[in-house]
Design a protein around this motif. Sequence first.
Motif, short mmCIF file in Angstrom:
data_model
loop_
_atom_site.label_atom_id
_atom_site.label_comp_id
_atom_site.label_asym_id
_atom_site.label_seq_id
_atom_site.Cartn_x
_atom_site.Cartn_y
_atom_site.Cartn_z
N ARG A 1 2.71 -5.70 0.46
CA ARG A 1 1.62 -5.91 1.42
C ARG A 1 1.77 -5.00 2.63
N GLY A 2 2.98 -4.92 3.13
CA GLY A 2 3.24 -4.07 4.30
C GLY A 2 2.99 -2.61 4.00
N ALA A 3 3.43 -2.15 2.83
CA ALA A 3 3.20 -0.76 2.43
C ALA A 3 1.71 -0.46 2.37
N ALA A 4 0.95 -1.35 1.75
CA ALA A 4 -0.50 -1.16 1.64
C ALA A 4 -1.16 -1.15 3.02
N ALA A 5 -0.71 -2.03 3.91
CA ALA A 5 -1.32 -2.12 5.24
C ALA A 5 -1.08 -0.86 6.07
N VAL A 6 0.13 -0.33 6.07
CA VAL A 6 0.38 0.88 6.87
C VAL A 6 -0.33 2.08 6.27
N GLU A 7 -0.40 2.14 4.95
CA GLU A 7 -1.14 3.24 4.31
C GLU A 7 -2.63 3.16 4.62
N GLU A 8 -3.17 1.95 4.57
CA GLU A 8 -4.59 1.77 4.88
C GLU A 8 -4.88 2.17 6.32
#
Length: 177
Positions: A119-126
């Motif tokens: 979730r964290g990876a997806a959030a920072v990428e987004e």
Amino acid sequence: MGTTGATPGRPAGARDRDDAGRARNARPRDGLGRPLPYGADGVARQPEGIVRTPWQTVAEAQALLDAGRPFHAHEVFEDAWKSGPDDERALWRGLAQLAVGLTHAARGNATGGARLLGRGAAAVEEYAARGGRVRPYGIDVAGLAAWARELAGVVERDREAVEAAALAPRLRGRRSA
């Protein structure tokens, strides 16, 4: 046996509240944020509600991650998430999720750790894609996302607690030699 509100080490009726009456848990905690019995020696907690510059936030969180205290790093990111501008909240929330994912992985919670790392990876990428900021405040978004996904895979495969300090991410990329 009736309920008196007493907890060993804490008097009956005593409530952990701040000056505004909000609930606070004054129990000591270990380095990964787990509650310890009242009266035990715990790790100093991060003060809440501190407003830091983004650069200070990243530096303080990195020091905590390097010390094997990802739970405390998450609290630093959470302060930035709550006090920062609306357009940066996704960045700080994602970083907090990465730190909490590492916390859960270090506690041996493979499922929770892997999910939060993802979730964290997806959030920072987004955040980076939406704002066009590849390295906000020097943060290596692509490197962090890769680190999180790799660690999530290891945690899911091995199903064992990891060493937080040994696996702490470099928020701004690799150390210079």
